[in-house]
Scaffold this motif. Structure first.
Motif, PDB file in Angstrom:
ATOM      1  N   SER A 131      -4.919  -3.442  -0.907  1.00 16.24           N
ATOM      2  CA  SER A 131      -3.937  -3.748  -1.950  1.00 16.24           C
ATOM      3  C   SER A 131      -4.455  -4.799  -2.932  1.00 16.24           C
ATOM      4  N   MET A 160      10.598  -2.565  -0.731  1.00  9.56           N
ATOM      5  CA  MET A 160       9.753  -2.256  -1.899  1.00  9.56           C
ATOM      6  C   MET A 160      10.583  -1.522  -2.951  1.00  9.56           C
ATOM      7  N   LEU A 166       4.042  -7.575  -5.272  1.00  6.66           N
ATOM      8  CA  LEU A 166       5.168  -7.870  -4.377  1.00  6.66           C
ATOM      9  C   LEU A 166       4.603  -8.049  -2.968  1.00  6.66           C
ATOM     10  N   HIS A 167       4.807  -9.229  -2.405  1.00  7.75           N
ATOM     11  CA  HIS A 167       4.413  -9.417  -1.014  1.00  7.75           C
ATOM     12  C   HIS A 167       5.668  -9.599  -0.167  1.00  7.75           C
ATOM     13  N   ILE A 168       5.734  -8.874   0.937  1.00  7.77           N
ATOM     14  CA  ILE A 168       6.874  -8.988   1.842  1.00  7.77           C
ATOM     15  C   ILE A 168       6.440  -9.788   3.063  1.00  7.77           C
ATOM     16  N   ALA A 203       2.467  -3.229  -4.202  1.00  4.84           N
ATOM     17  CA  ALA A 203       2.815  -3.799  -2.898  1.00  4.84           C
ATOM     18  C   ALA A 203       1.550  -4.426  -2.324  1.00  4.84           C
ATOM     19  N   VAL A 204       1.552  -5.741  -2.208  1.00  8.62           N
ATOM     20  CA  VAL A 204       0.348  -6.483  -1.845  1.00  8.62           C
ATOM     21  C   VAL A 204       0.511  -7.103  -0.455  1.00  8.62           C
ATOM     22  N   LYS A 209       9.696  -2.211   5.105  1.00 10.57           N
ATOM     23  CA  LYS A 209       8.816  -2.327   3.935  1.00 10.57           C
ATOM     24  C   LYS A 209       9.224  -1.340   2.840  1.00 10.57           C
TER      25      LYS A 209
HETATM   26  P1  AMP Z   1      -0.282  -0.615   6.018  1.00 13.43           P
HETATM   27  O1  AMP Z   1       0.960   0.147   6.250  1.00 13.43           O
HETATM   28  O2  AMP Z   1      -0.259  -2.000   6.600  1.00 13.43           O
HETATM   29  O3  AMP Z   1      -1.540   0.138   6.276  1.00 13.43           O
HETATM   30  O4  AMP Z   1      -0.304  -0.890   4.453  1.00 13.43           O
HETATM   31  C1  AMP Z   1      -0.326   0.126   3.510  1.00 13.43           C
HETATM   32  C2  AMP Z   1       0.037  -0.444   2.160  1.00 13.43           C
HETATM   33  O5  AMP Z   1       1.384  -0.918   2.200  1.00 13.43           O
HETATM   34  C3  AMP Z   1      -0.782  -1.644   1.729  1.00 13.43           C
HETATM   35  O6  AMP Z   1      -1.978  -1.256   1.099  1.00 13.43           O
HETATM   36  C4  AMP Z   1       0.156  -2.347   0.793  1.00 13.43           C
HETATM   37  O7  AMP Z   1       0.146  -1.726  -0.477  1.00 13.43           O
HETATM   38  C5  AMP Z   1       1.506  -2.096   1.431  1.00 13.43           C
HETATM   39  N1  AMP Z   1       1.899  -3.218   2.318  1.00 13.43           N
HETATM   40  C6  AMP Z   1       1.683  -3.342   3.645  1.00 13.43           C
HETATM   41  N2  AMP Z   1       2.180  -4.497   4.134  1.00 13.43           N
HETATM   42  C7  AMP Z   1       2.761  -5.134   3.085  1.00 13.43           C
HETATM   43  C8  AMP Z   1       3.461  -6.370   2.924  1.00 13.43           C
HETATM   44  N3  AMP Z   1       3.686  -7.188   3.961  1.00 13.43           N
HETATM   45  N4  AMP Z   1       3.922  -6.683   1.696  1.00 13.43           N
HETATM   46  C9  AMP Z   1       3.710  -5.861   0.653  1.00 13.43           C
HETATM   47  N5  AMP Z   1       3.070  -4.686   0.744  1.00 13.43           N
HETATM   48  C10 AMP Z   1       2.583  -4.318   1.928  1.00 13.43           C
END
Ligand code: AMP
Ligand code: ZN
Length: 312
Positions: free
Chosen positions: A63, A152, A80-82, A56-57, A148
């Motif tokens: 990421s 995912m 995978l980017h969301i 999940a990128v 998310k």
């Molecule tokens: P966060 O919840 O923003 O701290 O993110 C934690 C992890 O969730 C990140 O390191 C990514 O692996 C994944 N992640 C967060 N936002 C996204 C996104 N928009 N698309 C894909 N993966 C995400």
């Protein structure tokens, strides 16, 4: 940088990690991060050689660094980017997507980045879904997390990936743990692990290979290895409770280096020895609408959010 020299080679040190009593130069630090990622993955049996990994990128440092290390270590790992459709923060989602895209374009041919747009699929962006379904910033973050996680797992399941990995670091995990402890969220604590096994109902195995690294370490890794990452925080994270917990933990860490590491790893050790046994989460079943795994008896929380947002 700090006057220390590298423990391995004696060159000028690039990072001094008080929590590990270890100073390293750039090259030895890069080696150290890769080696410990590989060891952590092996120790917790996160990824087996024949697994197909979906990373999940977000476009952020964690990421992108994780994806790059997994590829260096020889794992088959796609991204995978969301696209959440967050327009605030000077086009936060669009810029995040561009960072993820640019990084993917620079890696070996054959590596895929799937990009999924929440508004294209569900007719509404995450801020629109959250506004309709739930109110307040705190609620926004929980709706965003819900979307998310749902997307995912759905994507990994539909495309045949066997492990889903995220870039959560030690600061993230320690902050979640502090929040859970303060509210004695025992079921969440029982589930808080660096790896969660999948099941036959379509829950994909999930792993957090960076959960042993401080945020400062993953940021340093991204910088010294030349990764161009999205530097901004989500505009909705301003004033978030989890950021408050991170600040508290950081001030304790400053006074006593190693606090975060100990807090999280002693928790995992205590659980292994039986703490929280019996606090098993609710039985999981498949949502009648979307087919994703859920603990609720009717529609899953994601489908309820979508239904609420569609009401006039
Ligand atoms: P966060 O919840 O923003 O701290 O993110 C934690 C992890 O969730 C990140 O390191 C990514 O692996 C994944 N992640 C967060 N936002 C996204 C996104 N928009 N698309 C894909 N993966 C995400
Ligand atoms: Zn559902």
């Amino acid at each position: 940088m700090s006057g220390y020299s590298c423990r391995k080679c004696g060159e000028a040190c690039a990072i001094n990690m008080r929590q590990h009593r270890l100073a390293l130069c750039e090259n030895d630090f890069i080696e150290w991060v890769r080696k410990h990622t590989a060891e952590f993955i092996a120790k917790h049996r996160m990824i087996e050689p024949d697994d197909r990994v979906l990373v999940a990128v977000s476009g952020g440092k964690d990421s992108l660094a994780l994806w790059s290390i997994l590829l260096d270590l020889g794992f088959r790992a796609d991204g995978l980017h969301i696209d959440l459709g967050i327009e605030g923060g000077n086009g936060y989602s669009e810029r995040s997507r561009q960072y993820a895209r640019r990084f993917a374009d620079g890696i070996s041919p054959g590596t895929v980045l799937h990009i999924l747009n929440v508004r294209d699929i569900y007719g509404k962006s995450v801020p629109e879904l959250a506004r309709k379904g739930v109110r307040g910033r705190k609620k926004f973050c929980s709706a965003c997390g819900l979307v998310k996680r749902h997307e995912m797992n759905r994507t990994a399941r539909e495309l045949g990936y066997t492990v889903l990995v995220t870039g959560h670091n030690l600061d993230d995990e320690a902050a979640v743990l502090l929040g859970n402890v303060l509210h004695w969220e025992t079921e969440y604590m029982a589930r808080q692990l660096p790896v969660l096994q999948g099941n036959d109902s379509g829950l994909i195995k999930r792993a957090k290979p960076f959960a042993r690294f401080y945020e400062r370490e993953t940021a340093a890794y991204a910088i010294v290895s030349g990764i161009d990452y999205m530097p901004d925080e989500c505009p909705f994270s301003h004033g978030a409770t989890s950021l408050g917990y991170k600040e508290i933990l950081n001030s304790m860490e400053n006074q006593s280096p190693g606090t975060k590491l100990k807090f999280y790893f002693e928790f995992l050790r205590a659980k292994k020895k039986g703490l929280l046994q019996g606090y098993t989460p609710a039985e999981l079943r498949q949502c009648g609408k979307c087919g994703e795994v859920t603990g609720s008896s009717g529609l899953c929380a994601f489908c309820r959010l979508i239904e609420r947002a569609r009401l006039p």
